[in-house]
Design an enzyme around this catalytic site. Structure first.
Site, PDB file in Angstrom:
ATOM      1  N   ARG A  27      94.978  88.176 -37.027  1.00 50.49           N
ATOM      2  CA  ARG A  27      95.215  88.682 -35.553  1.00 50.49           C
ATOM      3  C   ARG A  27      96.487  89.420 -35.467  1.00 50.49           C
ATOM      4  NH1 ARG A  27      92.844  85.316 -31.338  1.00 50.49           N
ATOM      5  NH2 ARG A  27      90.704  85.004 -32.137  1.00 50.49           N
ATOM      6  N   ARG A  31      98.395  90.282 -28.990  1.00 50.99           N
ATOM      7  CA  ARG A  31      99.187  90.318 -27.756  1.00 50.99           C
ATOM      8  C   ARG A  31     100.583  89.773 -27.907  1.00 50.99           C
ATOM      9  NH1 ARG A  31      94.968  86.268 -24.567  1.00 50.99           N
ATOM     10  NH2 ARG A  31      94.931  85.579 -26.927  1.00 50.99           N
ATOM     11  N   ARG A  40      95.972  97.999 -24.585  1.00 54.11           N
ATOM     12  CA  ARG A  40      94.838  97.187 -23.661  1.00 54.11           C
ATOM     13  C   ARG A  40      94.876  97.500 -22.122  1.00 54.11           C
ATOM     14  NH1 ARG A  40      94.522  92.116 -21.566  1.00 54.11           N
ATOM     15  NH2 ARG A  40      92.900  90.675 -22.304  1.00 54.11           N
ATOM     16  N   ASP A  77      85.865  92.189 -33.087  1.00 57.40           N
ATOM     17  CA  ASP A  77      85.631  90.796 -32.759  1.00 57.40           C
ATOM     18  C   ASP A  77      84.388  90.023 -33.312  1.00 57.40           C
ATOM     19  OD1 ASP A  77      87.323  88.645 -30.934  1.00 57.40           O
ATOM     20  OD2 ASP A  77      85.125  88.063 -30.883  1.00 57.40           O
ATOM     21  N   TYR A 154      79.196  79.750 -30.435  1.00 53.17           N
ATOM     22  CA  TYR A 154      79.423  80.850 -29.366  1.00 53.17           C
ATOM     23  C   TYR A 154      78.113  80.855 -28.616  1.00 53.17           C
ATOM     24  CZ  TYR A 154      84.425  81.049 -30.500  1.00 53.17           C
ATOM     25  OH  TYR A 154      85.633  80.706 -30.944  1.00 53.17           O
TER      26      TYR A 154
HETATM   27  O1  1CP Z   1      92.741  89.829 -37.234  1.00 50.73           O
HETATM   28  C1  1CP Z   1      92.810  90.973 -36.466  1.00 50.73           C
HETATM   29  O2  1CP Z   1      94.207  91.531 -36.025  1.00 50.73           O
HETATM   30  C2  1CP Z   1      91.671  91.651 -35.988  1.00 50.73           C
HETATM   31  C3  1CP Z   1      90.908  91.180 -34.833  1.00 50.73           C
HETATM   32  C4  1CP Z   1      90.361  89.906 -34.732  1.00 50.73           C
HETATM   33  C5  1CP Z   1      89.436  89.204 -35.386  1.00 50.73           C
HETATM   34  C6  1CP Z   1      89.572  89.080 -36.956  1.00 50.73           C
HETATM   35  C7  1CP Z   1      90.177  89.513 -33.280  1.00 50.73           C
HETATM   36  C8  1CP Z   1      90.805  90.335 -32.127  1.00 50.73           C
HETATM   37  N1  1CP Z   1      89.385  88.627 -33.249  1.00 50.73           N
HETATM   38  C9  1CP Z   1      89.242  88.135 -34.481  1.00 50.73           C
HETATM   39  C10 1CP Z   1      88.258  87.143 -34.963  1.00 50.73           C
HETATM   40  C11 1CP Z   1      87.779  85.975 -34.095  1.00 50.73           C
HETATM   41  N2  1CP Z   1      87.458  86.133 -32.721  1.00 50.73           N
HETATM   42  C12 1CP Z   1      87.450  84.853 -34.372  1.00 50.73           C
HETATM   43  C13 1CP Z   1      87.669  84.218 -35.914  1.00 50.73           C
HETATM   44  C14 1CP Z   1      89.055  84.043 -36.404  1.00 50.73           C
HETATM   45  C15 1CP Z   1      89.758  83.159 -35.594  1.00 50.73           C
HETATM   46  O3  1CP Z   1      89.530  81.911 -35.615  1.00 50.73           O
HETATM   47  O4  1CP Z   1      90.945  83.263 -34.907  1.00 50.73           O
HETATM   48  C16 1CP Z   1      87.327  84.150 -33.375  1.00 50.73           C
HETATM   49  C17 1CP Z   1      86.731  82.449 -33.174  1.00 50.73           C
HETATM   50  C18 1CP Z   1      87.039  84.925 -32.214  1.00 50.73           C
HETATM   51  C19 1CP Z   1      86.427  84.751 -30.920  1.00 50.73           C
HETATM   52  C20 1CP Z   1      87.761  85.165 -29.913  1.00 50.73           C
HETATM   53  N3  1CP Z   1      87.753  86.237 -29.674  1.00 50.73           N
HETATM   54  C21 1CP Z   1      88.480  84.231 -29.333  1.00 50.73           C
HETATM   55  C22 1CP Z   1      88.849  82.748 -29.618  1.00 50.73           C
HETATM   56  C23 1CP Z   1      88.058  81.956 -28.580  1.00 50.73           C
HETATM   57  C24 1CP Z   1      88.165  80.309 -28.954  1.00 50.73           C
HETATM   58  O5  1CP Z   1      86.969  79.913 -28.932  1.00 50.73           O
HETATM   59  O6  1CP Z   1      89.115  79.817 -29.079  1.00 50.73           O
HETATM   60  C25 1CP Z   1      89.520  84.910 -28.530  1.00 50.73           C
HETATM   61  C26 1CP Z   1      90.605  84.438 -27.631  1.00 50.73           C
HETATM   62  C27 1CP Z   1      88.916  86.195 -28.654  1.00 50.73           C
HETATM   63  C28 1CP Z   1      89.591  87.566 -27.959  1.00 50.73           C
HETATM   64  C29 1CP Z   1      90.311  88.238 -29.134  1.00 50.73           C
HETATM   65  N4  1CP Z   1      89.984  88.961 -30.331  1.00 50.73           N
HETATM   66  C30 1CP Z   1      90.827  89.570 -30.900  1.00 50.73           C
HETATM   67  C31 1CP Z   1      92.060  89.308 -30.054  1.00 50.73           C
HETATM   68  C32 1CP Z   1      93.514  90.303 -30.234  1.00 50.73           C
HETATM   69  C33 1CP Z   1      91.716  88.885 -28.894  1.00 50.73           C
HETATM   70  C34 1CP Z   1      92.779  88.633 -27.683  1.00 50.73           C
HETATM   71  C35 1CP Z   1      92.184  89.485 -26.590  1.00 50.73           C
HETATM   72  C36 1CP Z   1      92.944  90.009 -25.566  1.00 50.73           C
HETATM   73  O7  1CP Z   1      92.750  89.214 -24.539  1.00 50.73           O
HETATM   74  O8  1CP Z   1      93.648  90.949 -25.637  1.00 50.73           O
END
Ligand code: 1CP
Length: 356
Positions: A27, A31, A40, A77, A154
């Site tokens: 990540r 943010r 964003r 994502d 999910y």
């Molecule tokens: O790593 C990076 O910079 C690349 C971008 C990336 C990746 C690899 C994002 C952006 N998401 C992910 C993978 C992802 N998404 C995972 C696997 C990795 C991990 O465990 O963190 C998972 C479980 C998700 C699902 C997801 N998307 C969540 C988690 C929800 C939960 O169950 O806790 C969330 C909050 C998101 C949104 C998201 N995805 C990425 C970002 C930067 C964000 C935040 C979005 C925002 O509000 O701007």
């Protein structure tokens, strides 16, 4: 296609000699960076960032402009794949992802099909190609997907969960239905990662964020077996270069030996395991990626340096370590602390890579 000028990450993932330990952060575009929040805001919401290759390229490059990171990771994502299957993804501010049509009825599960990435995930492939052009071979680009089981969580829960009751009920009451979802996911994800590789991803990572919530037999049957199905179907080289594959399982250090034998090149580990101990357990089979507790980035610079030093020392001399966090960076992390970490890893790791 030419090799990136800085190919330290690719070499470390293949357990080849490097001068220092490469570092990138899960990540890393997110943010905690004010410029990410500005982009964003311009995009309007998170999914638009993912679906528009110009925005996706812009935010992918933001952490690289600030810090001397050794890799870029595609901004996207894991949930774009179930979205492409027609489940209707949206993000509720402050609450995370939601599916409009979670998988609950048998007929919904029987109707599920693997999407054609060239058609339904075209925007991701366009982003991969555009990011590669923008990177201009500076550092490698990592592509990724979720694991079949993590996506199923999910898809069946309909969003994030604390107890995974829907998916676990299906596991015990209707394992046939869960296995059908996992098989469709594995086929979808194999095609998706192969398409990312064809469009320019130079390494790929499978995020098994929720594999660690399973019992040991269920982990093997429902998570690792389907990861193995993907690994067996991936294109492992492109344009004459190996494409390393990383498997990250949060809470998965119970099963390191089995993961190391599954056919990936590197294992991502969370912070609960001592890295040296993990290295003893996997031997020469795979590289390791990790494993700083993301919360350590809230501490003072000298604590961050000490923790980075401790992890590097724990892995010890030799190659095959990629420094990372044990999970995604927190949105409240001070960006300056990331610079401290990257510098510490680059400086402190050289002593472990000296020629014998
Ligand atoms: O790593 C990076 O910079 C690349 C971008 C990336 C990746 C690899 C994002 C952006 N998401 C992910 C993978 C992802 N998404 C995972 C696997 C990795 C991990 O465990 O963190 C998972 C479980 C998700 C699902 C997801 N998307 C969540 C988690 C929800 C939960 O169950 O806790 C969330 C909050 C998101 C949104 C998201 N995805 C990425 C970002 C930067 C964000 C935040 C979005 C925002 O509000 O701007």
């Amino acid at each position: 296609m030419t090799r990136p000028r800085n190919d330290t990450l690719l070499r470390a993932l293949m357990r080849q000699p490097t001068d220092y330990t490469p570092v990138w952060l899960m990540r890393q575009a997110g943010r905690y960076l004010p410029e990410y929040n500005a982009t964003r805001a311009r995009a309007g919401d998170f999914l638009t960032l993912c679906k528009n290759p110009d925005f996706a390229t812009e935010v992918t490059l933001q952490p690289l402009a600030r810090f001397g990171l050794d890799a870029a990771i595609l901004f996207s994502d894991i949930l774009t794949v179930p979205d492409a299957m027609g489940l209707g993804l949206h993000f509720v501010d402050g609450e995370g992802p939601r599916f409009e049509r979670p998988l609950r009825e048998e007929w919904e599960i029987r109707d599920l099909e693997a999407p054609d990435p060239e058609v339904h995930l075209r925007y991701v492939l366009d982003a991969v190609a555009q990011i590669r052009r923008a990177l201009d071979n500076q550092v490698p680009l990592i592509g990724f997907c979720g694991s079949p089981f993590t996506l199923a969580c999910y898809m069946i829960e309909g969003g994030s969960s604390h107890d995974f009751l829907h998916v676990k009920r299906m596991l015990y009451e209707r394992p046939d239905l869960l296995h059908h979802v996992l098989d469709v996911n594995a086929r979808a994800l194999t095609a998706y990662l192969n398409a990312q590789i064809a469009y320019g991803a130079q390494a790929v990572m499978i995020f098994d964020t929720w594999g660690g919530v399973l019992s040991s037999p269920a982990y093997h049957a429902c998570s690792l077996a389907y990861v193995q199905q993907i690994l067996a179907g991936l294109t492992r080289s492109h344009d004459g270069h190996a494409v390393p594959v990383i498997l990250f399982t949060k809470g998965g250090s119970n099963w390191l030996e089995a993961q190391a034998a599954a056919g990936c090149d590197a294992l991502g580990v969370d912070w609960t395991i001592d890295l040296g101990r993990a290295r003893e357990r996997v031997g020469a089979k795979v590289a390791l990626q990790g494993n700083l507790d993301p919360a350590a980035l809230f501490a003072a610079p000298e604590v961050i340096e000490r923790e980075a030093g401790r992890i590097l020392a724990s892995f010890g001399a030799g190659h095959g370590h990629v420094f990372n966090l044990g999970h995604g960076i927190s949105q409240h992390t001070p960006p300056e602390h990331v610079q401290v970490l990257v510098d510490a890893v680059h400086t402190l790791s050289r002593q472990y890579h000296l020629a014998p």
